[in-house]
Design a protein around this motif. Structure first.
Motif, short mmCIF file in Angstrom:
data_model
loop_
_atom_site.label_atom_id
_atom_site.label_comp_id
_atom_site.label_asym_id
_atom_site.label_seq_id
_atom_site.Cartn_x
_atom_site.Cartn_y
_atom_site.Cartn_z
N ASP A 189 1.29 -2.12 21.34
CA ASP A 189 0.80 -3.48 21.59
C ASP A 189 0.04 -3.62 22.91
OD1 ASP A 189 0.35 -6.14 21.30
OD2 ASP A 189 2.45 -6.77 21.47
N TYR A 190 -1.08 -2.93 22.98
CA TYR A 190 -1.98 -3.11 24.12
C TYR A 190 -3.38 -2.84 23.59
CZ TYR A 190 -3.82 -2.99 28.87
OH TYR A 190 -4.53 -3.25 30.01
N HIS A 191 -4.19 -3.88 23.55
CA HIS A 191 -5.52 -3.80 22.92
C HIS A 191 -5.43 -3.24 21.50
CE1 HIS A 191 -8.05 -4.82 26.47
NE2 HIS A 191 -6.95 -4.46 27.10
N TRP A 192 -4.30 -3.54 20.84
CA TRP A 192 -4.05 -3.02 19.50
C TRP A 192 -5.21 -3.37 18.53
CZ3 TRP A 192 -3.51 -5.65 14.80
CH2 TRP A 192 -3.09 -4.85 13.73
N ALA A 213 11.58 0.74 18.56
CA ALA A 213 12.77 1.30 19.22
C ALA A 213 12.46 1.68 20.67
CB ALA A 213 13.28 2.51 18.45
N VAL A 214 11.32 2.32 20.88
CA VAL A 214 10.96 2.76 22.23
C VAL A 214 10.62 1.56 23.12
CG1 VAL A 214 9.38 4.19 23.61
CG2 VAL A 214 10.16 5.01 21.38
N VAL A 215 9.87 0.63 22.57
CA VAL A 215 9.49 -0.57 23.34
C VAL A 215 10.74 -1.30 23.83
CG1 VAL A 215 8.46 -2.88 23.14
CG2 VAL A 215 7.23 -0.88 22.24
N LYS A 216 11.67 -1.49 22.90
CA LYS A 216 12.89 -2.22 23.24
C LYS A 216 13.68 -1.48 24.33
CE LYS A 216 16.90 -4.19 20.95
NZ LYS A 216 17.81 -3.91 19.83
N TYR A 217 13.75 -0.16 24.19
CA TYR A 217 14.51 0.66 25.14
C TYR A 217 13.89 0.62 26.52
CZ TYR A 217 16.85 4.74 27.13
OH TYR A 217 17.57 5.58 27.94
N TRP A 259 0.02 1.60 26.32
CA TRP A 259 1.10 0.61 26.34
C TRP A 259 1.97 0.83 27.57
CZ3 TRP A 259 6.34 1.27 26.49
CH2 TRP A 259 7.10 0.09 26.43
N ALA A 260 2.34 2.09 27.83
CA ALA A 260 3.23 2.40 28.96
C ALA A 260 2.62 1.93 30.27
CB ALA A 260 3.51 3.90 29.00
N LYS A 261 1.32 2.12 30.40
CA LYS A 261 0.67 1.72 31.64
C LYS A 261 0.34 0.23 31.66
CE LYS A 261 -2.57 3.14 35.12
NZ LYS A 261 -1.57 3.41 36.15
N GLY A 262 -0.21 -0.26 30.56
CA GLY A 262 -0.69 -1.64 30.51
C GLY A 262 0.40 -2.68 30.40
N VAL A 263 1.46 -2.37 29.68
CA VAL A 263 2.53 -3.35 29.43
C VAL A 263 3.77 -3.03 30.26
CG1 VAL A 263 4.01 -4.45 27.71
CG2 VAL A 263 1.65 -3.82 27.11
N ALA A 264 4.28 -1.80 30.16
CA ALA A 264 5.50 -1.44 30.91
C ALA A 264 5.19 -1.17 32.39
CB ALA A 264 6.18 -0.24 30.28
N LYS A 265 3.89 -1.07 32.71
CA LYS A 265 3.43 -0.87 34.10
C LYS A 265 3.94 0.43 34.72
CE LYS A 265 1.54 -5.07 34.14
NZ LYS A 265 0.13 -5.11 33.72
N ILE A 266 4.03 1.47 33.91
CA ILE A 266 4.42 2.78 34.42
C ILE A 266 3.17 3.47 34.95
CG2 ILE A 266 5.51 4.99 33.86
CD1 ILE A 266 6.97 3.52 31.54
#
Ligand code: ING
Ligand code: ZN
Length: 308
Positions: free
Chosen positions: A147-150, A177-181, A257-264
């Motif tokens: 879910d980032y520029h999907w 599952a990964v997103v929730k975790y 997603w990891a960078k854009g949403v979870a900000k990793i």
């Protein structure tokens, strides 16, 4: 086998053997390994995160996310992540000290349904095995579903396509599952590595367009540190760069997603061996050395993150 599991690095393993190995880990190393079931697949297979923290007394809680096998046919990604786990638990006392301070959250096989299908029916299957409706094809591309520029460039709306994005962002159980975790504690994660094959690349966002994040200078530098560590381990060359520029634009990939949403901050897609001679059908004789490359990359990233 003798050790309570059949896992070796001499061949590729079926899902059942991999799950037996995971079960064995928590029994053999209860002090450093924790297993959590974070969801299940369309075919009802549990998705398990293996958490490894070598120094339980460390108060540093920086974490790195690692997954393999998001794409069914990329078997070497699965075996390399298994190798990495094996290294961490077996050689815990002889590893570099920076490995002690990091929590590793690892899924060696994120798409077990697809992996099984690739083993038993179609070797070059890529997607998962979900079926959104009666008249649609089977499978969504789990690396187009985030879910980032999907749904923008490089992803298909047609269910029969290899790069089918899914019915909506995060429609797939594996993605969910990964997103929730991760979103339970996103600040904890300082690194995100998703292992694929093939090409020998260390890729970083953005994938959705030929654009780089504002901190790309540091992200590129750390990518280069990983490539150098790989080179030192096996003398193989990995090319570092932006995924859309080096390969092609693809929206909905997990590292975006990891960078854009979870900000990793340090989020990468690693394309393991080879550069095309065997491609996805990498011979089992390459498992051990490719595992060493994955380990070298993870150790280099852990070193950078622990000293930041
Ligand atoms: N490669 C990746 C893919 O999903 C990629 C490459 C990753 C492109 C991230 C853009 C963003 O197509 C493989 N081998 O799957
Ligand atoms: Zn892939």
């Amino acid at each position: 086998g003798r050790q309570g599991h059949n896992l070796t690095f001499e061949r590729y393993h079926k899902v059942d053997d991999i799950y037996k190995y995971i079960d064995h880990l928590s029994q053999e190393y209860p002090d450093i390994v924790e297993i959590e079931t974070i969801g299940k697949t369309h075919e009802n297979v549990p998705l398990r995160v293996i958490r490894i923290k070598l120094d339980q007394n460390s108060t540093d809680t920086k974490a790195i996310w690692i997954d393999g096998g998001i794409h069914a046919r990329e078997w070497i990604a699965v075996s390399s992540v298994l190798y990495l786990i094996n290294e961490l638990v077996h050689n815990r006392d002889s590893l570099e000290s920076h490995m002690n301070n990091i929590e590793f959250h690892i899924i060696p096989i994120l798409n077990p349904d697809g992996y099984k299908h690739s083993h038993e029916k179609e070797r070059l299957w890529r997607k998962n095995r979900s079926k959104p409706s009666a008249n649609s094809c089977v499978g969504a591309d789990l690396n187009r579903n985030w879910d980032y520029h999907w749904g923008e460039t490089g992803a298909s709306k047609y269910s029969c396509a290899e790069i089918y994005r899914g019915v909506k962002a995060s429609s797939e159980l594996e993605t969910q599952a990964v997103v929730k975790y991760i979103m339970k504690n996103p600040n904890k994660f300082k690194g995100f590595l998703t292992f694929h094959s093939y090409g020998q690349y260390i890729l970083y966002p953005w994938g959705y367009a030929k654009r780089v994040p504002s901190d790309h200078t540091e992200v590129h530098r750390v990518g280069q540190v990983m490539a150098t560590a790989i080179k030192k381990a096996t003398s193989n060359e990995y090319t570092v760069g932006n995924s859309a520029t080096l390969l092609y634009a693809a929206a909905g990939a997990s590292d975006d997603w990891a960078k854009g949403v979870a900000k990793i901050k340090y989020s990468y897609t690693v394309e393991l061996k080879d550069t095309g001679k065997y491609g996805f059908i990498l011979p089992p004789s390459e498992i051990l050395s490719t595992g060493k490359e994955a380990y070298a990359a993870v150790s280099a990233l852990a070193n950078e993150i622990s000293s930041e």
